[in-house]
Design a protein around this motif. Structure first.
Motif, PDB file in Angstrom:
ATOM      1  N   GLN A   1    -101.105  11.629  46.764  1.00 26.26           N
ATOM      2  CA  GLN A   1    -100.906  13.073  46.881  1.00 26.26           C
ATOM      3  C   GLN A   1    -102.043  13.689  47.680  1.00 26.26           C
ATOM      4  OE1 GLN A   1    -101.064  15.074  43.104  1.00 26.26           O
ATOM      5  NE2 GLN A   1    -100.316  17.017  43.882  1.00 26.26           N
ATOM      6  N   VAL A   2    -101.711  14.727  48.440  1.00 28.32           N
ATOM      7  CA  VAL A   2    -102.710  15.517  49.138  1.00 28.32           C
ATOM      8  C   VAL A   2    -102.649  16.942  48.603  1.00 28.32           C
ATOM      9  CG1 VAL A   2    -103.480  16.439  51.350  1.00 28.32           C
ATOM     10  CG2 VAL A   2    -102.615  14.101  51.219  1.00 28.32           C
ATOM     11  N   LEU A   3    -103.783  17.413  48.072  1.00 26.79           N
ATOM     12  CA  LEU A   3    -103.846  18.753  47.498  1.00 26.79           C
ATOM     13  C   LEU A   3    -104.164  19.734  48.614  1.00 26.79           C
ATOM     14  CD1 LEU A   3    -105.920  17.860  44.315  1.00 26.79           C
ATOM     15  CD2 LEU A   3    -103.437  18.047  44.530  1.00 26.79           C
ATOM     16  N   LEU A   4    -103.194  20.599  48.930  1.00 26.32           N
ATOM     17  CA  LEU A   4    -103.305  21.473  50.086  1.00 26.32           C
ATOM     18  C   LEU A   4    -103.955  22.804  49.730  1.00 26.32           C
ATOM     19  CD1 LEU A   4     -99.742  20.934  51.597  1.00 26.32           C
ATOM     20  CD2 LEU A   4    -101.848  19.709  52.145  1.00 26.32           C
ATOM     21  N   PRO A   5    -104.686  23.399  50.669  1.00 24.58           N
ATOM     22  CA  PRO A   5    -105.152  24.770  50.470  1.00 24.58           C
ATOM     23  C   PRO A   5    -103.967  25.725  50.287  1.00 24.58           C
ATOM     24  CG  PRO A   5    -106.296  23.732  52.309  1.00 24.58           C
ATOM     25  CD  PRO A   5    -105.172  22.819  51.928  1.00 24.58           C
TER      26      PRO A   5
ATOM     27  N   THR B   1    -130.224  41.000  51.350  1.00 22.44           N
ATOM     28  CA  THR B   1    -129.000  40.379  51.843  1.00 22.44           C
ATOM     29  C   THR B   1    -127.950  40.360  50.748  1.00 22.44           C
ATOM     30  OG1 THR B   1    -130.233  38.938  53.350  1.00 22.44           O
ATOM     31  CG2 THR B   1    -127.976  38.304  52.840  1.00 22.44           C
ATOM     32  N   TYR B   2    -126.789  40.870  51.086  1.00 29.17           N
ATOM     33  CA  TYR B   2    -125.656  40.831  50.149  1.00 29.17           C
ATOM     34  C   TYR B   2    -124.531  40.012  50.769  1.00 29.17           C
ATOM     35  CZ  TYR B   2    -121.361  42.203  47.778  1.00 29.17           C
ATOM     36  OH  TYR B   2    -120.162  42.175  47.117  1.00 29.17           O
ATOM     37  N   THR B   3    -123.997  39.078  49.992  1.00 30.97           N
ATOM     38  CA  THR B   3    -122.885  38.254  50.433  1.00 30.97           C
ATOM     39  C   THR B   3    -121.761  38.347  49.412  1.00 30.97           C
ATOM     40  OG1 THR B   3    -124.385  36.689  51.511  1.00 30.97           O
ATOM     41  CG2 THR B   3    -122.144  35.944  51.120  1.00 30.97           C
ATOM     42  N   TYR B   4    -120.582  38.726  49.891  1.00 30.98           N
ATOM     43  CA  TYR B   4    -119.408  38.836  49.026  1.00 30.98           C
ATOM     44  C   TYR B   4    -118.944  37.434  48.626  1.00 30.98           C
ATOM     45  CZ  TYR B   4    -114.868  40.767  47.499  1.00 30.98           C
ATOM     46  OH  TYR B   4    -113.766  41.155  46.769  1.00 30.98           O
ATOM     47  N   LYS B   5    -118.167  37.337  47.569  1.00 31.62           N
ATOM     48  CA  LYS B   5    -117.659  36.039  47.123  1.00 31.62           C
ATOM     49  C   LYS B   5    -116.865  35.371  48.244  1.00 31.62           C
ATOM     50  CE  LYS B   5    -113.428  37.954  45.074  1.00 31.62           C
ATOM     51  NZ  LYS B   5    -112.633  38.114  43.845  1.00 31.62           N
ATOM     52  N   GLN B   6    -116.832  34.043  48.210  1.00 38.46           N
ATOM     53  CA  GLN B   6    -116.163  33.280  49.260  1.00 38.46           C
ATOM     54  C   GLN B   6    -115.720  31.933  48.726  1.00 38.46           C
ATOM     55  OE1 GLN B   6    -119.025  31.786  52.283  1.00 38.46           O
ATOM     56  NE2 GLN B   6    -120.610  32.658  50.960  1.00 38.46           N
ATOM     57  N   LEU B   7    -114.788  31.320  49.433  1.00 34.95           N
ATOM     58  CA  LEU B   7    -114.329  29.988  49.071  1.00 34.95           C
ATOM     59  C   LEU B   7    -115.302  28.945  49.600  1.00 34.95           C
ATOM     60  CD1 LEU B   7    -110.476  30.039  49.784  1.00 34.95           C
ATOM     61  CD2 LEU B   7    -111.609  30.102  47.567  1.00 34.95           C
ATOM     62  N   SER B   8    -115.665  27.984  48.756  1.00 36.45           N
ATOM     63  CA  SER B   8    -116.411  26.824  49.206  1.00 36.45           C
ATOM     64  C   SER B   8    -115.468  25.665  49.472  1.00 36.45           C
ATOM     65  CB  SER B   8    -117.443  26.411  48.153  1.00 36.45           C
ATOM     66  OG  SER B   8    -118.057  25.186  48.487  1.00 36.45           O
ATOM     67  N   ASN B   9    -114.439  25.560  48.648  1.00 39.65           N
ATOM     68  CA  ASN B   9    -113.465  24.479  48.750  1.00 39.65           C
ATOM     69  C   ASN B   9    -112.102  25.072  48.447  1.00 39.65           C
ATOM     70  OD1 ASN B   9    -111.797  22.237  48.368  1.00 39.65           O
ATOM     71  ND2 ASN B   9    -113.428  21.020  47.432  1.00 39.65           N
ATOM     72  N   ALA B  10    -111.213  25.048  49.418  1.00 42.53           N
ATOM     73  CA  ALA B  10    -109.950  25.758  49.290  1.00 42.53           C
ATOM     74  C   ALA B  10    -108.922  25.034  48.433  1.00 42.53           C
ATOM     75  CB  ALA B  10    -109.344  26.009  50.673  1.00 42.53           C
ATOM     76  N   SER B  11    -109.197  23.794  48.007  1.00 42.04           N
ATOM     77  CA  SER B  11    -108.174  23.034  47.293  1.00 42.04           C
ATOM     78  C   SER B  11    -108.537  22.766  45.839  1.00 42.04           C
ATOM     79  CB  SER B  11    -107.924  21.704  48.013  1.00 42.04           C
ATOM     80  OG  SER B  11    -109.123  20.967  48.125  1.00 42.04           O
ATOM     81  N   THR B  12    -109.432  23.564  45.258  1.00 40.21           N
ATOM     82  CA  THR B  12    -109.778  23.409  43.860  1.00 40.21           C
ATOM     83  C   THR B  12    -109.962  24.787  43.232  1.00 40.21           C
ATOM     84  OG1 THR B  12    -111.433  22.539  42.324  1.00 40.21           O
ATOM     85  CG2 THR B  12    -112.203  23.178  44.493  1.00 40.21           C
ATOM     86  N   PRO B  13    -109.519  24.981  41.999  1.00 40.14           N
ATOM     87  CA  PRO B  13    -109.570  26.328  41.404  1.00 40.14           C
ATOM     88  C   PRO B  13    -110.970  26.834  41.137  1.00 40.14           C
ATOM     89  CG  PRO B  13    -108.833  24.679  39.790  1.00 40.14           C
ATOM     90  CD  PRO B  13    -108.845  24.000  41.123  1.00 40.14           C
TER      91      PRO B  13
END
Length: 815
Positions: A688-692, A730-742
């Protein structure tokens, strides 16, 4: 693109036009520019020296003083202070890759942000956890400036600059005796020494030598009792030598040689989440989740802090060596024509032995209950390198202008050859086994999934490019720029992979991991399992057309359309998914920049952009079949399509003498609009490939990023020196590090850094500085590892804690 997005994008264009409409009120004159303090900022964003205000590109520039004030020593530090730039530090700060405007690099993909040192591209590498392709250790000392170019730069820089380019410009040898010695001390036993000397050897020969040596204890505390006391330590040496020779009054030769060596314990993850629902513990999760939960509970019972980790490798290390020699010959053939040749050669070598997930598991039940149960450990094969690659480049440039100055142009050709050396890249992954010596296969299996996976890969790159670009002044205020590049790429990947099981302790039984290669062959050697050559070829044009309007000398409004592309790739170790296609992007941008002077002086740059992706390369997680003996792996897939749009602002203002405020803001809106289903071959060892998630944001693309620096210089007599204080937020908004894991979302973060400088102490050639980073001790992950969906647990890399120190600098040859 939705109606609302179009409306927002066009609104920015109207706002930019409004700024230009007000330009009669702007006075021409000198000003202290953004993050530099120079009265006229000179950049080389278009491969020739120009004023920043004359370049229709969104650029952030840092000079060496600002680099020092912000304590920038690695690529990840640079990402902290540039609103549009994100650094991926998954495998350590010295291996950081860059993302700009949603264009990211991960795994074995090629860069989306090209890194150049003295006009020469960074050394290539194709290993998944290795260095290369970016700014290595010791690159951020004795620089003229660092230029971050945003948006596709495919005409003058070539492929793999879809996100932009980063240019590190070293200080060039001068015709006077000068230099400096600088020492730094700080917490975590920071020790750093820099020394530079510039010597005119003759009227026509000038030489500059420099060294940067730094050590620092790690801030990740090892609580397992196995191996070193800390991780994320620093231990590097960087040496640089450059010589400028005036062969004739019109012919100059500029030679640079540089070497760096880094030897650390490597990075480390902290296991943070585990699957506690028994109903969801199936397959691989049923094996791993109980052990992961035991580690999470053990950490909690001890009262472990945010920076406490566990390690299972007795002697972890990450040893990297790089060297590169470049030579630039410039011939002013005539008043309107300059010919430049840039040639380089370099090598990168790396060996490592690391636990890449932070797992310190133990068997939870059965006859081996309580036995050590390492998650994933990776090392190079004995006697080989994790990565070893050479890179040769050759570029011939022609730059000229017409006698009336209306047309300026440049054209050239580029060749790049990057080859593996001495067996290529290797790794030997220990998955769920306990080894006394993995090199001699003295190991014991702790589960049915336990195995060693020795791998070797070779990746060779060939690139040829031809380009031309020109700017024509239609009137004194209106100009048009157009450029075209044609690129030919070829990548050849080969290698092999074996799987070694242990039915009895210390009794290895091996076979080829690819069921299509040598089925039934019993071997422990991945070289006996060659999977053939996988070739990815592409030919692509990239182009640029830009319209520039300057109502007055120091204000510019521009609009441009450009095409960029990133080459495809190949990785022979991923069965059934060995190759991926190139990606292309169409980029549309409008912007304005200018400076103003008077009682209040300053600078501004604002831009809005929209990007259309096709065949975008993204990382997905492949889940191995239980019978394969392989760990899960990260694979590269062509995502289909994405759209990206955003706004960038850089500004500097001096409201009164002695006080300056520099700021930058980036808004980024990304969306993965399509991801085609991946069909695995029947014989693939992956099930299986877990897709973004389609409709979700792209990784490493925070929606908001803000940085602001306030600097105040005391009004003191020159005999006392120059004393200044600065604070950077410096302010950084939340972001994805890995698109295929919750659990792959990085939370929002706030950082406050302070520094104080006393230059020319009491009129002496001595500078004293103090710095504090992460003043308020904020804690947040900077990267996420593991995969909760397929493995039942997650881990993360913690950010740097508060760092502080003092610097003392003695300047040689000072007036």
């Amino acid at each position: 693109m939705s109606y609302q997005s179009v409306k927002s994008f066009l609104s920015l264009g109207v706002a930019s036009a409004s700024i230009i409409a007000a330009t009669p009120a702007l006075a021409q004159g000198a000003f202290e520019g953004p993050a530099t303090g120079d009265t006229e900022i000179v950049v080389t964003a278009r491969r020739t020296e120009e004023r920043l205000l004359d370049v229709p590109i969104s650029i952030t520039v840092f000079n060496q003083q600002q680099i020092s004030n912000r304590n920038i020593t690695t690529a990840s530090d640079l990402g902290t202070y540039t609103p549009s730039l994100t650094a991926n530090s998954r495998f350590g700060s010295d291996k950081s890759t860059f993302a700009i405007r949603g264009f990211s690099q991960d795994g074995t993909t090629s860069p989306t942000v090209g890194v150049y040192f003295a006009d020469v591209v960074a050394l290539r590498s194709a290993a998944g956890v290795a260095s290369g392709n970016g700014a290595g250790v010791g690159a951020f000392f004795d620089l003229q400036n660092v230029q971050v170019l945003k948006g596709p730069q495919g005409t003058l820089f070539g492929r793999n600059t879809t996100g932009g380019a980063i240019m590190l410009v070293p200080k060039k040898p001068t015709a006077r005796f000068e230099g400096y010695i600088e020492g730094s001390i700080g917490n975590y036993d920071l020790r750093r020494v820099q020394a530079v000397i510039n010597v005119p050897l003759a009227d026509t020969v000038r030489m500059r030598l420099g060294v940067d040596r730094q050590t620092r204890d790690g801030y990740l505390h090892n609580r397992s009792g196995i191996g070193p006391k800390d991780f994320a330590n620093v231990d590097y040496t960087s040496i640089r030598a450059s010589v400028v020779t005036d062969l004739t009054p019109d012919l100059e030769n500029y030679l640079i040689a540089r070497y760096s060596r880094s030897d650390t314990h490597g990075p480390m993850f902290r296991v943070s989440e585990c699957q506690r629902n028994p109903a969801l513990r199936i397959g691989r999760i049923a094996l791993l989740a109980p052990s992961a939960c035991a580690q999470v509970d053990r950490q909690a019972a001890r009262g472990d802090g945010f920076y406490d980790v566990e390690n299972v490798v007795p002697n972890p290390f990450d040893l990297t060596k790089e060297w590169q020699v470049s030579n630039t010959t410039t011939w002013n053939a005539s008043d309107p024509l300059t010919i430049k040749n840039i040639v380089s050669y370099g090598q990168i070598r790396e060996r490592f032995h690391l636990s890449i997930g932070g797992e310190n598991f133990a068997v939870q039940s059965g006859p081996n209950a309580g036995a050590p149960f390492p998650g994933v450990i990776i090392r190079n094969i004995q006697g080989q390198y994790g990565t070893i690659q050479s890179t040769f480049t050759e570029e011939l440039q022609f730059q000229g202008r017409t006698p009336n100055g209306k047309l300026t142009w440049q054209a050239g050709g580029y060749l790049e050859i990057s080859d593996p050396m001495k067996g290529g890249n290797t790794s030997n992954t220990e998955s769920n086994v306990t080894c006394t010596d993995a090199y001699t296969y003295t190991c014991r299996a702790n589960s049915p999934l336990a195995a060693l996976a020795p791998v070797f890969t070779k990746v060779a790159f060939r690139n040829i490019g031809f380009y031309g670009q020109g700017s024509y002044k239609i009137t004194n205020k209106l100009a048009v720029t157009a450029g075209l590049r044609y690129t030919i790429d070829r990548i050849v990947a080969s290698g092999g992979r074996a799987t070694i099981f242990f039915p009895q302790p210390n009794t290895p039984v091996g076979r080829c991991a690819n069921p299509l290669v040598n089925p039934g062959l019993s071997t422990l050697d991945p070289v006996a399992c060659p999977s053939g050559e996988f070739i990815q070829k592409s030919k692509r044009p990239t182009w640029l057309i830009d319209l520039e309007y300057k109502p007055i000398t120091d204000v510019m409004l521009y609009a441009k359309y450009s095409r960029g592309y990133r080459q495809g790739g190949a990785d022979s170790s991923v069965v059934g998914l060995e190759t991926w296609k190139p990606e292309t992007v169409d980029s549309y941008e409008v912007g304005a920049k200018g400076k103003f002077d008077g009682r209040v002086s300053g600078y501004f740059s604002v831009s809005a952009f929209y990007n259309d992706f096709s065949n975008q390369q993204l990382i997905a997680n492949a889940v191995a079949k239980p019978t394969s003996g392989l760990p899960g792996t990260r694979v590269v897939l062509n995502a289909g399509t994405s759209r990206i749009w955003g706004i960038e602002v850089d500004a500097s203002i001096t409201p009164f003498e002695g006080f300056r405020l520099d700021g930058g803001y980036a808004y980024l809106n990304t969306k993965l609009t399509k991801f085609d289903a991946t069909v695995l071959p029947t014989a693939s060892p992956y099930q299986q490939v877990l897709l973004p998630r389609v409709g979700g944001e792209l990784p490493l693309s925070p929606r908001h990023r803000l940085t602001a620096t306030a600097t105040y210089t005391l009004p003191l007599d020159q005999s006392i020196g120059r004393i200044s204080f600065a604070a950077t937020y410096t302010y950084t908004y939340k972001q994805l590090s890995n698109a295929s894991t919750p659990f792959g979302v990085l939370p929002s973060s706030n950082l406050l850094n302070l520094n104080a400088n006393w230059d020319s102490v009491a009129g002496l050639p001595i500078d004293l500085a103090a710095f504090v980073t992460n003043v308020t001790k904020k804690q947040f992950p900077v990267s996420v590892g593991g995969n909760f969906t397929s493995s039942g647990y997650e881990s993360f890399v913690p950010n740097q804690p508060r760092m502080f120190g003092l610097r003392l600098k003695y300047r040689l040859g000072a007036d």
